[in-house]
Design a protein around this motif. Structure first.
Motif, PDB file in Angstrom:
ATOM      1  N   THR A   1       0.834  -1.209   0.000  1.00 12.30           N
ATOM      2  CA  THR A   1       0.000   0.000   0.000  1.00 12.30           C
ATOM      3  C   THR A   1       0.867   1.257   0.000  1.00 12.30           C
ATOM      4  O   THR A   1       0.529   2.238  -0.664  1.00 12.30           O
TER       5      THR A   1
ATOM      6  N   LEU B   1       1.987   1.752  -3.517  1.00 15.00           N
ATOM      7  CA  LEU B   1       0.890   2.257  -4.344  1.00 15.00           C
ATOM      8  C   LEU B   1       0.628   3.741  -4.083  1.00 15.00           C
ATOM      9  O   LEU B   1       0.236   4.475  -4.989  1.00 15.00           O
ATOM     10  N   GLU B   2       0.855   4.188  -2.857  1.00 14.21           N
ATOM     11  CA  GLU B   2       0.655   5.594  -2.508  1.00 14.21           C
ATOM     12  C   GLU B   2       1.778   6.492  -3.005  1.00 14.21           C
ATOM     13  O   GLU B   2       1.531   7.622  -3.417  1.00 14.21           O
TER      14      GLU B   2
ATOM     15  N   ARG C   1       4.216  -0.268  -9.446  1.00 11.77           N
ATOM     16  CA  ARG C   1       2.785  -0.073  -9.196  1.00 11.77           C
ATOM     17  C   ARG C   1       1.966  -1.223  -9.780  1.00 11.77           C
ATOM     18  O   ARG C   1       1.032  -1.719  -9.154  1.00 11.77           O
ATOM     19  N   TYR C   2       2.334  -1.655 -10.964  1.00 16.13           N
ATOM     20  CA  TYR C   2       1.650  -2.763 -11.619  1.00 16.13           C
ATOM     21  C   TYR C   2       1.792  -4.041 -10.782  1.00 16.13           C
ATOM     22  O   TYR C   2       0.819  -4.754 -10.533  1.00 16.13           O
TER      23      TYR C   2
ATOM     24  N   CYS D   1       2.451  -4.320  -7.619  1.00 16.76           N
ATOM     25  CA  CYS D   1       1.707  -4.163  -6.366  1.00 16.76           C
ATOM     26  C   CYS D   1       0.213  -4.382  -6.580  1.00 16.76           C
ATOM     27  O   CYS D   1      -0.438  -5.072  -5.786  1.00 16.76           O
ATOM     28  N   ALA D   2      -0.327  -3.805  -7.633  1.00 19.27           N
ATOM     29  CA  ALA D   2      -1.754  -3.975  -7.923  1.00 19.27           C
ATOM     30  C   ALA D   2      -2.070  -5.438  -8.184  1.00 19.27           C
ATOM     31  O   ALA D   2      -3.053  -5.984  -7.661  1.00 19.27           O
TER      32      ALA D   2
ATOM     33  N   ILE E   1      -7.249  -0.014  -0.658  1.00 20.41           N
ATOM     34  CA  ILE E   1      -6.686  -0.528  -1.908  1.00 20.41           C
ATOM     35  C   ILE E   1      -7.544  -0.118  -3.096  1.00 20.41           C
ATOM     36  O   ILE E   1      -7.015   0.262  -4.153  1.00 20.41           O
TER      37      ILE E   1
ATOM     38  N   LEU F   1      -6.592   3.311  -3.967  1.00 18.88           N
ATOM     39  CA  LEU F   1      -5.235   3.409  -4.510  1.00 18.88           C
ATOM     40  C   LEU F   1      -5.119   2.894  -5.941  1.00 18.88           C
ATOM     41  O   LEU F   1      -4.264   3.360  -6.690  1.00 18.88           O
ATOM     42  N   ILE F   2      -5.954   1.930  -6.324  1.00 16.58           N
ATOM     43  CA  ILE F   2      -5.834   1.395  -7.681  1.00 16.58           C
ATOM     44  C   ILE F   2      -6.944   1.878  -8.607  1.00 16.58           C
ATOM     45  O   ILE F   2      -6.999   1.460  -9.763  1.00 16.58           O
TER      46      ILE F   2
ATOM     47  N   ILE G   1      -3.033  -0.423 -14.340  1.00 15.64           N
ATOM     48  CA  ILE G   1      -3.556  -0.572 -12.983  1.00 15.64           C
ATOM     49  C   ILE G   1      -5.078  -0.703 -13.013  1.00 15.64           C
ATOM     50  O   ILE G   1      -5.663  -1.448 -12.235  1.00 15.64           O
TER      51      ILE G   1
END
Length: 123
Positions: free
Chosen positions: A61, A64-65, A73-74, A76-77, A98, A101-102, A109
């Protein structure tokens, strides 16, 4: 004849390799790297170890932030949606965070946001 078609590896060598790779300790070391690919590898290794999952979710998270690199980012998502869909993440407040964030215009994403929303709507 069939037996000659396959070459079997030494079982001990394979199990030692897997045991060495599947640890959150190794993953944490990889995440300290400045190399983006090593960080991503660390995320995947950690998620497959199922160790210290609360800490991993916190790191995901945070990435992502704050992370601007699309590859991180990809990853993490992808990981976080997979963890939700496999019910390793069930806390509604984390899921809500989440979702925010996405929920983005970034096509890479956005796919995971839509996948997550489909999953949540099916429940």
């Amino acid at each position: 004849m069939i037996n000659n078609l396959f070459e079997y590896e030494d079982e001990d060598d394979f199990s030692n390799t897997v045991a060495d790779v599947n640890t959150s300790k190794l993953a944490k070391e990889l995440l300290k790297s400045t190399d983006i690919n090593k960080k991503i590898q660390g995320l995947y290794v950690w998620s497959s170890s199922y160790e210290d999952m609360d800490e991993l979710i916190s790191i995901i998270t945070n990435f992502l932030e704050s992370e601007s690199d699309m590859a991180i980012r990809y990853a993490c998502a992808e990981l976080v949606v997979g963890l939700i869909r496999s019910e390793y993440i069930t806390d509604e407040s984390i899921i809500d965070k989440i979702k925010v964030l996405i929920d983005t215009d970034e096509e890479e994403i956005k796919f995971y946001y839509e996948l997550l929303m489909d999953f949540l709507n099916e429940q």
